[in-house]
Design a protein around this motif. Sequence first.
Motif, mmCIF file in Angstrom:
data_model
loop_
_atom_site.group_PDB
_atom_site.id
_atom_site.type_symbol
_atom_site.label_atom_id
_atom_site.label_comp_id
_atom_site.label_asym_id
_atom_site.label_seq_id
_atom_site.Cartn_x
_atom_site.Cartn_y
_atom_site.Cartn_z
ATOM 1 N N TYR A 33 47.527 34.304 31.315
ATOM 2 C CA TYR A 33 48.420 35.365 31.774
ATOM 3 C C TYR A 33 47.975 36.698 31.156
ATOM 4 N N HIS A 34 48.415 37.774 31.772
ATOM 5 C CA HIS A 34 48.289 39.085 31.146
ATOM 6 C C HIS A 34 49.390 39.165 30.093
ATOM 7 N N GLU A 121 55.709 38.452 40.555
ATOM 8 C CA GLU A 121 54.907 37.979 39.425
ATOM 9 C C GLU A 121 55.460 36.630 38.993
ATOM 10 N N ARG A 146 51.443 36.950 35.572
ATOM 11 C CA ARG A 146 50.294 36.959 36.478
ATOM 12 C C ARG A 146 50.836 37.085 37.891
ATOM 13 N N PRO A 147 50.000 37.526 38.817
ATOM 14 C CA PRO A 147 50.468 37.740 40.190
ATOM 15 C C PRO A 147 50.995 36.462 40.836
ATOM 16 N N SER A 149 52.351 37.045 44.254
ATOM 17 C CA SER A 149 52.452 37.445 45.660
ATOM 18 C C SER A 149 51.149 38.113 46.084
ATOM 19 N N TRP A 150 50.957 38.221 47.373
ATOM 20 C CA TRP A 150 49.721 38.818 47.883
ATOM 21 C C TRP A 150 49.585 40.273 47.429
ATOM 22 N N TYR A 151 50.679 41.009 47.376
ATOM 23 C CA TYR A 151 50.554 42.429 47.048
ATOM 24 C C TYR A 151 50.335 42.666 45.555
ATOM 25 N N THR A 152 50.816 41.768 44.680
ATOM 26 C CA THR A 152 50.490 41.949 43.258
ATOM 27 C C THR A 152 49.055 41.493 42.984
ATOM 28 N N ARG A 153 48.580 40.507 43.743
ATOM 29 C CA ARG A 153 47.168 40.124 43.603
ATOM 30 C C ARG A 153 46.276 41.261 44.097
ATOM 31 N N LEU A 154 46.662 41.882 45.204
ATOM 32 C CA LEU A 154 45.900 42.998 45.766
ATOM 33 C C LEU A 154 45.881 44.197 44.810
ATOM 34 N N GLY A 156 45.920 44.112 41.660
ATOM 35 C CA GLY A 156 45.021 43.755 40.577
ATOM 36 C C GLY A 156 45.342 44.426 39.252
#
Length: 182
Positions: A33-34, A121, A146-147, A149-154, A156
């Motif tokens: 995780y961050h 997250e 850590r992400p 959803s698609w938009y938190t992964r995007l 970055g």
Amino acid sequence: MNLLSRMNRTDRSGALNYEERGATRLLPLPPGYHHLQVRSPVGHGRAAFEAAGSAVTGWRMHRATGARVTAEVPRVEPETFVEVSLGFGPLRFRAPCEVIWTAYESERTGFAYGTRARHPECGEESFVVELAADGTVWFTVTAFSRPASWYTRLAGPLVPVLQRAYAHRLTAVLRRIADGAT
């Protein structure tokens, strides 16, 4: 049907979306995780500590940043459902969470919430106010995430920057609240 009833009916069924429940209290933070930790002095003395602790556990700190908080109870309690949301209209990001642990001690007050299904997250975040022996009131935000959803992964690497900025904003709000108590 009011908003809280709708939240309970829909989001209450979703489980936490991570496994390391309580890790912000136990430390060390889990790998993968961050990690975030922001610790700052926010005031001095018992009155500042009481004001800051009340603002943290009564949702005032979050609300004072402009976040919308919908909670089942006026003061944090374990296993309480809460939704924190930021933004406007259709650009409002909703973050369903559950209070994982609380601390109501003579020199330490705070809580952690964990992310539930449909949170952007996955992870946990704690908000703790401490009164040191020298009278300094410290505020600490500790998180692992850590992400999810698609938009938190995007987004970055931008997400940790935004999380740190929000932690600093919470600190500034708490400093004003604690300062008003002295």
